[in-house]
Design an enzyme around this catalytic site. Structure first.
Site, PDB file in Angstrom:
ATOM      1  N   GLU A 182      32.982 -15.692   9.706  1.00  0.00           N
ATOM      2  CA  GLU A 182      32.604 -16.241  10.683  1.00  0.00           C
ATOM      3  C   GLU A 182      32.507 -15.432  11.959  1.00  0.00           C
ATOM      4  O   GLU A 182      31.542 -15.198  12.719  1.00  0.00           O
ATOM      5  CB  GLU A 182      32.917 -17.809  10.919  1.00  0.00           C
ATOM      6  CG  GLU A 182      32.493 -18.855   9.817  1.00  0.00           C
ATOM      7  CD  GLU A 182      33.000 -20.142  10.336  1.00  0.00           C
ATOM      8  OE1 GLU A 182      32.941 -20.349  11.657  1.00  0.00           O
ATOM      9  OE2 GLU A 182      33.618 -20.806   9.578  1.00  0.00           O
ATOM     10  N   ASP A 208      35.418 -20.237   7.582  1.00  0.00           N
ATOM     11  CA  ASP A 208      36.585 -21.082   7.887  1.00  0.00           C
ATOM     12  C   ASP A 208      36.753 -22.393   6.864  1.00  0.00           C
ATOM     13  O   ASP A 208      35.878 -22.870   6.430  1.00  0.00           O
ATOM     14  CB  ASP A 208      36.433 -21.843   9.184  1.00  0.00           C
ATOM     15  CG  ASP A 208      36.901 -20.618  10.340  1.00  0.00           C
ATOM     16  OD1 ASP A 208      37.035 -19.578   9.762  1.00  0.00           O
ATOM     17  OD2 ASP A 208      36.352 -21.021  11.518  1.00  0.00           O
ATOM     18  N   TYR A 216      45.516 -21.583  10.596  1.00  0.00           N
ATOM     19  CA  TYR A 216      44.115 -22.078  10.955  1.00  0.00           C
ATOM     20  C   TYR A 216      44.591 -23.343  12.333  1.00  0.00           C
ATOM     21  O   TYR A 216      45.474 -24.015  12.105  1.00  0.00           O
ATOM     22  CB  TYR A 216      43.540 -23.018  10.083  1.00  0.00           C
ATOM     23  CG  TYR A 216      42.160 -23.092  10.491  1.00  0.00           C
ATOM     24  CD1 TYR A 216      41.286 -22.109  10.909  1.00  0.00           C
ATOM     25  CD2 TYR A 216      41.602 -24.574  10.039  1.00  0.00           C
ATOM     26  CE1 TYR A 216      40.140 -22.612  11.060  1.00  0.00           C
ATOM     27  CE2 TYR A 216      40.080 -24.468  10.545  1.00  0.00           C
ATOM     28  CZ  TYR A 216      39.506 -23.705  10.905  1.00  0.00           C
ATOM     29  OH  TYR A 216      37.908 -24.141  11.398  1.00  0.00           O
TER      30      TYR A 216
END
Length: 701
Positions: A7, A83, A296
């Site tokens: 991304e 993601d 994350y």
């Protein structure tokens, strides 16, 4: 060559180094497609035929899509590595569609930290696109589009509110209800009893416990004076109690708790915290290697991976001693937790905050230190304090003095935070000893209203009641601010007048839209699609019909706020001119819009200098250039381009050095390709110099 699509461009460099020359890593720059604005009502959704969506490539992503298509044709294989969340899965699916990849067979990599080991594990365990997760995201997007388009249009036409949404409206009601509670609050009087004693050369303030230890409300000066009269001139030690207090460390960070702690300790707003965390996750150049520093940053779980626990446990034993190694905390379910990802933690225990400090900005370092310390502390033993309570008595009135002495630092040896313990030598008191009262007085107080919500508090509430998900907390708050529904003064949130009106209308005619329970229920239904226990069609059908019925009723019953007229008529069609709100602020436009698109251009008042132009005779006025610098020029521009060079005002702060040609100031200017030094007396003096770039030493930090 194998093409890997992520991304964010920031990840490309890191992942490219790990994968090597056989791979090419490119970024989609987020979503490449969204629901179109065509079809009935501009929804991009065919409501009558199973809510079938129509997607269109975002205009700003057309070039990116062309580039990815060209690379995909040249590649031996295309791997999707967006993601690991609902939006990331949807982006992977849209990429597969646009690039003509089979979503049922094409490789999808999933990793939760950008490190060499994590990338290798993702390569060894590829999966395919999770179509249930895609269906969950698509359902969420269709719901938000229907509510956003239809409800926003209604509110805009009736009360001039800019928008309404499933999550933002529920969050707005939380703030609005709390504001109402504050406004309705009635202060109540109460009194504190203050007593001070001497112990050697030290003085101590005693805490009043009540008569014979029973706390009673002291609501007036009369009550306080009565107690003060009953208290004698000295106090006697009634008892001395010793106990031990064990304090456990907190769990590792979730998105919500990280944002709360960053606001509490660092005064970072939620948007700033997420921006910094994104950078730490995507990676930085550390000692010649581009590496992700944290896992994350969008998660609602406090779980840590077994591999990290093993490494961190060894680090704790080797650094602090085995006696500091604690236990792994049980996973605590908070609100509507999904537990899709680990907690936010450092990717490596050996990358201590101090060891990477020189590679980070001050704000990045502060946040990383917060994450690192919290994670390591969560695996350490609790701290242990010895608490000494001394109870005093004076004619039945009891007082307390408390001392805390730390006897085992536990996790605090890693956090090194200050605490409230007593740092001096604890006085030795004995039962039946008496001490002279130096001062006694009553202090008038009033109960305080609840504190307004901060961004961090709102995020905590959203998590607890199940409004939104970790990925939407920041965007929800930013939307409320951009719509002028809330103010944010120093991190404190308050509802504006427009926000209050919007909330009142929604609460009356669309109670479910602003209901926390309904919004949480909808989130759970979206999760049930992800788990394969529900269908998008069933959820959309159950929502749409009742919503449209409410919409039709509201159209008839909601009062229409009258437009604020200017008293002028439109020069194009004769309709009244009214004040409107646009993305750039307030402006004057025709009330007959969209049939008439007239917008009044506001004329700025000219500031006259008292001089006349020597060329055409018109007055000289003040003007500003693109950088905001004030200069004097002819009011006859563009026919006359005279500039009074003697009156050009150049901020002295911009001056770099003296011009060698005319003695003016050389200032930094921005050219087409780079910055340069130019004379402040331009165009009279056209002297320019290059700005020499400083070469960075290889050994520089």
């Amino acid at each position: 060559m194998k093409l890997v699509i992520v991304e964010s461009p920031a990840k490309c460099t890191t992942i490219q180094k790990y994968l090597g020359e056989d791979y090419l890593v490119k970024a989609s720059l987020g979503h490449i497609r969204d629901l179109a604005t065509t079809g009935k009502g501009g929804l991009g959704v065919d409501v009558e035929h199973g809510f079938a969506p129509t997607y269109a490539i975002n205009k700003e992503k057309i070039k990116t899509v062309y580039e990815l298509k060209a690379l995909a044709k040249q590649a031996d294989e295309v791997i999707l590595a967006t993601d690991p969340d609902r939006e990331g899965e949807a982006i992977a699916w849209h990429l597969a569609n646009v690039l003509n990849l089979d979503p049922n067979t094409n490789k999808r990599w999933e990793f939760h930290e950008i490190t060499r080991d994590s990338i290798k594990e993702a390569m060894s365990k590829p999966r395919t696109i999770d179509m249930n997760l895609v269906a969950s995201q698509e359902t969420r997007r269709i719901l938000d589009r229907i509510i956003g388009f239809k409800l926003s249009a209604l509110l805009n036409s009736k009360i001039h509110s800019k928008s309404a949404g499933r999550v933002q409206s529920a969050a707005l009601k939380l703030i609005n209800d709390h504001d109402d509670e504050i406004k309705k609050f009635v202060p109540e009087e109460y009194w504190n009893i203050l007593v001070k004693i001497a112990y050697g050369d030290k003085e101590f303030n005693l805490t009043y416990l009540g008569f014979e230890g029973k706390k009673s409300d002291i609501t007036s000066k009369k009550d306080a004076d009565q107690i003060l009269e009953q208290i004698g001139k000295e106090v006697t030690v009634l008892s001395i109690e010793k106990s031990y207090r064990v304090t456990e460390s907190k769990e590792p960070f979730t998105t919500s708790t990280m944002q709360q702690e960053a606001f509490s300790k660092l005064k970072f707003k939620t948007k700033k915290t997420q921006y910094l965390a994104q950078g730490l996750y995507e990676g930085l150049e550390i000692a010649g290697e581009h590496v992700g520093l944290i896992t994350y940053m969008r998660t609602d779980s406090t779980r840590l991976s077994p591999a990290f626990i093993a490494h961190a446990s060894n680090y704790i034993k080797n650094t602090y001693g085995e006696e500091y190694l604690g236990h792994v905390k049980q996973l605590q379910k908070v609100g509507h937790m999904q537990d899709a990802h680990e907690a936010i933690r450092p990717t490596a225990d050996f990358r201590t905050p101090e060891s990477v400090r020189k590679y980070l900005s001050p704000d990045q370092f502060s946040l990383y230190k917060l994450i690192y310390n919290r994670t390591m502390a969560s695996l350490m033993k609790p701290k242990k304090d010895e608490v000494t309570k001394v109870i005093f008595d004076s004619h039945g009135h009891r007082f307390q003095l408390e001392f805390v002495r730390n006897i085992f630092k536990g996790y605090e040896i890693a956090i090194k935070d200050s605490n409230d313990e007593y740092h001096g030598v604890i006085p030795t008191f004995n039962e039946k000893e008496t001490y002279k009262i130096l001062e006694k007085s009553g202090e008038q107080k009033f109960t305080q209203p609840p504190a307004p919500y901060t961004e961090a508090k709102l995020v905590k509430l959203m998590e607890e009641v199940g409004i939104g998900r970790p990925s939407t907390y920041v965007s929800t708050i930013e939307t409320l601010k951009s719509r002028a529904y809330i103010n944010n003064n120093g991190g404190v949130l308050t509802v504006t007048e427009q926000g209050d009106v919007t909330c009142a209308v929604l609460d009356k005619y669309f109670p479910e839209i602003v209901s926390s329970k309904y919004t949480a229920k909808m989130e759970n239904q979206l999760d049930s699609i992800k788990d394969g226990n529900n269908s998008r069609l069933k959820i959309l059908e159950s929502f749409y019909k009742p919503f449209i019925e409410e919409l039709e009723v509201a159209k008839e019953k909601i009062w229409k706020t009258p437009n604020e007229t200017t008293g002028e008529l439109c020069p194009k069609c004769g309709a009244p001119l009214i004040y409107k709100e646009g993305k750039n602020g307030r402006f004057v436009g025709c009330s007959n819009f969209p049939k008439c698109d007239y917008v009044k251009k506001e004329k700025k008042e000219l500031v006259y200098t008292g001089k006349d132009c020597p060329i055409c005779g018109k007055p000289i006025v003040e003007r500003k250039d693109r950088r905001g610098n004030v200069f004097h020029a002819c009011s006859g521009y563009p026919k006359c381009t005279y500039i009074d060079q003697t009156e050009v005002k150049v901020p002295t702060a911009e001056s770099v050095k003296i011009c060698p040609e005319c003695g003016g100031n050389l200032i930094r200017k921005k050219g087409k390709y780079s910055s340069f030094l130019g004379c402040s007396n331009f165009p009279k003096c056209k002297h320019m110099e290059r700005i020499e770039r400083k070469t960075r030493s290889k050994n520089a930090a």
